[in-house]
Write a protein that holds these residues in place. Structure first.
Motif, PDB file in Angstrom:
ATOM      1  N   GLU A  19      80.032  52.884   6.901  1.00  0.00           N
ATOM      2  CA  GLU A  19      78.853  52.196   7.444  1.00  0.00           C
ATOM      3  C   GLU A  19      77.653  53.095   7.243  1.00  0.00           C
ATOM      4  OE1 GLU A  19      76.142  50.092   8.636  1.00  0.00           O
ATOM      5  OE2 GLU A  19      78.001  49.046   9.164  1.00  0.00           O
ATOM      6  N   ASP A  20      76.599  52.570   6.592  1.00  0.00           N
ATOM      7  CA  ASP A  20      75.431  53.407   6.328  1.00  0.00           C
ATOM      8  C   ASP A  20      74.480  53.503   7.518  1.00  0.00           C
ATOM      9  OD1 ASP A  20      74.876  50.656   5.774  1.00  0.00           O
ATOM     10  OD2 ASP A  20      73.054  51.245   4.726  1.00  0.00           O
ATOM     11  N   ASP A  21      74.535  52.568   8.447  1.00  0.00           N
ATOM     12  CA  ASP A  21      73.690  52.621   9.633  1.00  0.00           C
ATOM     13  C   ASP A  21      74.296  53.639  10.601  1.00  0.00           C
ATOM     14  OD1 ASP A  21      73.060  51.889  12.502  1.00  0.00           O
ATOM     15  OD2 ASP A  21      71.654  50.550  11.461  1.00  0.00           O
ATOM     16  N   CYS A  22      73.572  54.709  10.841  1.00  0.00           N
ATOM     17  CA  CYS A  22      74.065  55.828  11.648  1.00  0.00           C
ATOM     18  C   CYS A  22      74.481  55.386  13.052  1.00  0.00           C
ATOM     19  CB  CYS A  22      72.978  56.900  11.721  1.00  0.00           C
ATOM     20  SG  CYS A  22      73.470  58.377  12.613  1.00  0.00           S
ATOM     21  N   LEU A  23      73.691  54.530  13.679  1.00  0.00           N
ATOM     22  CA  LEU A  23      73.992  54.075  15.037  1.00  0.00           C
ATOM     23  C   LEU A  23      75.272  53.236  15.065  1.00  0.00           C
ATOM     24  CD1 LEU A  23      73.072  54.001  17.968  1.00  0.00           C
ATOM     25  CD2 LEU A  23      71.688  52.008  17.421  1.00  0.00           C
ATOM     26  N   LEU A  24      75.412  52.306  14.129  1.00  0.00           N
ATOM     27  CA  LEU A  24      76.623  51.483  14.073  1.00  0.00           C
ATOM     28  C   LEU A  24      77.852  52.323  13.727  1.00  0.00           C
ATOM     29  CD1 LEU A  24      75.504  48.158  12.349  1.00  0.00           C
ATOM     30  CD2 LEU A  24      76.172  48.520  14.728  1.00  0.00           C
ATOM     31  N   ARG A  25      77.693  53.249  12.795  1.00  0.00           N
ATOM     32  CA  ARG A  25      78.804  54.129  12.417  1.00  0.00           C
ATOM     33  C   ARG A  25      79.270  54.934  13.627  1.00  0.00           C
ATOM     34  NH1 ARG A  25      76.497  56.427   8.377  1.00  0.00           N
ATOM     35  NH2 ARG A  25      75.862  58.348   9.406  1.00  0.00           N
ATOM     36  N   SER A  43      79.134  57.411   5.244  1.00  0.00           N
ATOM     37  CA  SER A  43      77.931  56.595   5.062  1.00  0.00           C
ATOM     38  C   SER A  43      77.952  55.838   3.742  1.00  0.00           C
ATOM     39  CB  SER A  43      76.674  57.461   5.146  1.00  0.00           C
ATOM     40  OG  SER A  43      76.696  58.445   4.126  1.00  0.00           O
ATOM     41  N   ASN A  44      78.932  56.141   2.888  1.00  0.00           N
ATOM     42  CA  ASN A  44      79.058  55.419   1.614  1.00  0.00           C
ATOM     43  C   ASN A  44      80.524  55.332   1.214  1.00  0.00           C
ATOM     44  OD1 ASN A  44      79.736  57.662  -0.402  1.00  0.00           O
ATOM     45  ND2 ASN A  44      77.920  58.489   0.622  1.00  0.00           N
ATOM     46  N   ALA A  64      84.825  48.525   6.507  1.00  0.00           N
ATOM     47  CA  ALA A  64      83.761  48.856   5.560  1.00  0.00           C
ATOM     48  C   ALA A  64      82.651  47.825   5.566  1.00  0.00           C
ATOM     49  CB  ALA A  64      84.342  48.972   4.154  1.00  0.00           C
ATOM     50  N   ASP A  65      81.425  48.323   5.687  1.00  0.00           N
ATOM     51  CA  ASP A  65      80.242  47.481   5.526  1.00  0.00           C
ATOM     52  C   ASP A  65      80.070  47.217   4.034  1.00  0.00           C
ATOM     53  OD1 ASP A  65      77.780  46.189   5.885  1.00  0.00           O
ATOM     54  OD2 ASP A  65      76.664  48.070   5.899  1.00  0.00           O
ATOM     55  N   HIS A  66      79.731  45.988   3.694  1.00  0.00           N
ATOM     56  CA  HIS A  66      79.593  45.662   2.283  1.00  0.00           C
ATOM     57  C   HIS A  66      78.360  46.310   1.661  1.00  0.00           C
ATOM     58  CE1 HIS A  66      79.799  43.720  -1.525  1.00  0.00           C
ATOM     59  NE2 HIS A  66      78.650  43.104  -1.334  1.00  0.00           N
ATOM     60  N   GLY A  67      77.233  46.285   2.359  1.00  0.00           N
ATOM     61  CA  GLY A  67      75.963  46.725   1.780  1.00  0.00           C
ATOM     62  C   GLY A  67      75.662  48.185   1.980  1.00  0.00           C
ATOM     63  N   VAL A  68      76.565  49.051   1.535  1.00  0.00           N
ATOM     64  CA  VAL A  68      76.332  50.491   1.663  1.00  0.00           C
ATOM     65  C   VAL A  68      75.748  51.046   0.362  1.00  0.00           C
ATOM     66  CG1 VAL A  68      78.079  50.904   3.436  1.00  0.00           C
ATOM     67  CG2 VAL A  68      78.749  50.963   1.042  1.00  0.00           C
ATOM     68  N   PRO A  69      75.019  52.151   0.458  1.00  0.00           N
ATOM     69  CA  PRO A  69      74.469  52.752  -0.762  1.00  0.00           C
ATOM     70  C   PRO A  69      75.572  53.395  -1.585  1.00  0.00           C
ATOM     71  CG  PRO A  69      74.010  54.142   1.131  1.00  0.00           C
ATOM     72  CD  PRO A  69      74.645  52.891   1.660  1.00  0.00           C
ATOM     73  N   ILE A  72      79.724  52.183  -5.216  1.00  0.00           N
ATOM     74  CA  ILE A  72      80.781  51.276  -4.768  1.00  0.00           C
ATOM     75  C   ILE A  72      80.333  50.585  -3.481  1.00  0.00           C
ATOM     76  CG2 ILE A  72      83.194  51.102  -4.036  1.00  0.00           C
ATOM     77  CD1 ILE A  72      83.672  53.798  -5.471  1.00  0.00           C
ATOM     78  N   LYS A  73      80.362  49.273  -3.477  1.00  0.00           N
ATOM     79  CA  LYS A  73      80.036  48.495  -2.277  1.00  0.00           C
ATOM     80  C   LYS A  73      81.294  48.359  -1.431  1.00  0.00           C
ATOM     81  CE  LYS A  73      75.825  48.015  -3.385  1.00  0.00           C
ATOM     82  NZ  LYS A  73      74.981  49.078  -2.877  1.00  0.00           N
ATOM     83  N   GLY A  74      81.120  47.964  -0.176  1.00  0.00           N
ATOM     84  CA  GLY A  74      82.235  47.869   0.757  1.00  0.00           C
ATOM     85  C   GLY A  74      83.357  46.963   0.282  1.00  0.00           C
TER      86      GLY A  74
END
Length: 139
Positions: A19-25, A43-44, A64-69, A72-74
């Motif tokens: 998950e790239d969003d620090c708070l959600l991760r 984060s990726n 895995a979040d799909h929209g990560v930087p 490779i996507k989630g």
């Protein structure tokens, strides 16, 4: 909000979170740790894949979040992991409305924004437990 940790125990499991969003991760990691699992958060997906390969797939659940930087996507990460280790259950998280034919069959889809109840239910579903066993309730 409280949840019954005994109703959905992850004791002894190893969970990989991408998950790239620090708070959600951090929130996902805290919940997983509170349920008794080891949590390895990235984060990726590139770094998560390296970890999985290093551990020879030693993982009980992938979230895995799909929209990560990264390259490779989630969704691709889950697909790659399940090709090599088909026994690993997965949860694909996305803020986008992914169509059923787009995401990986056999994985659980969790749409953002999610509630703690929805997150716990997705974990229970992915692990083959009844979502009602997540033991979520208000205090």
């Amino acid at each position: 909000m409280k949840f019954n940790k005994e109703a959905l125990s992850l004791q002894g499991l190893r969970v990989v979170v991408v998950e790239d969003d620090c708070l959600l991760r951090s929130l996902m990691s805290d919940i997983i740790l509170e349920l008794g699992a080891e949590c390895f958060a990235f984060s990726n997906a590139d770094d998560a894949l390296i970890d999985l390969l290093t551990q020879n797939g030693g993982c009980s659940l992938i979230i895995a979040d799909h929209g990560v930087p990264g390259s490779i996507k989630g969704m691709e990460f889950i697909s790659m992991a399940q090709q090599k280790w088909p026994e690993i259950p997965a949860i694909l998280v996305s803020g986008f409305d992914l169509k059923a034919h787009v995401y990986i069959s056999g994985s659980v889809y969790l749409r953002k924004p999610w509630t703690v109840e929805e997150f716990l239910s997705a974990i229970a579903l992915a692990l083959g437990s009844s979502p009602s066993q997540a033991g979520v309730g208000s205090s």
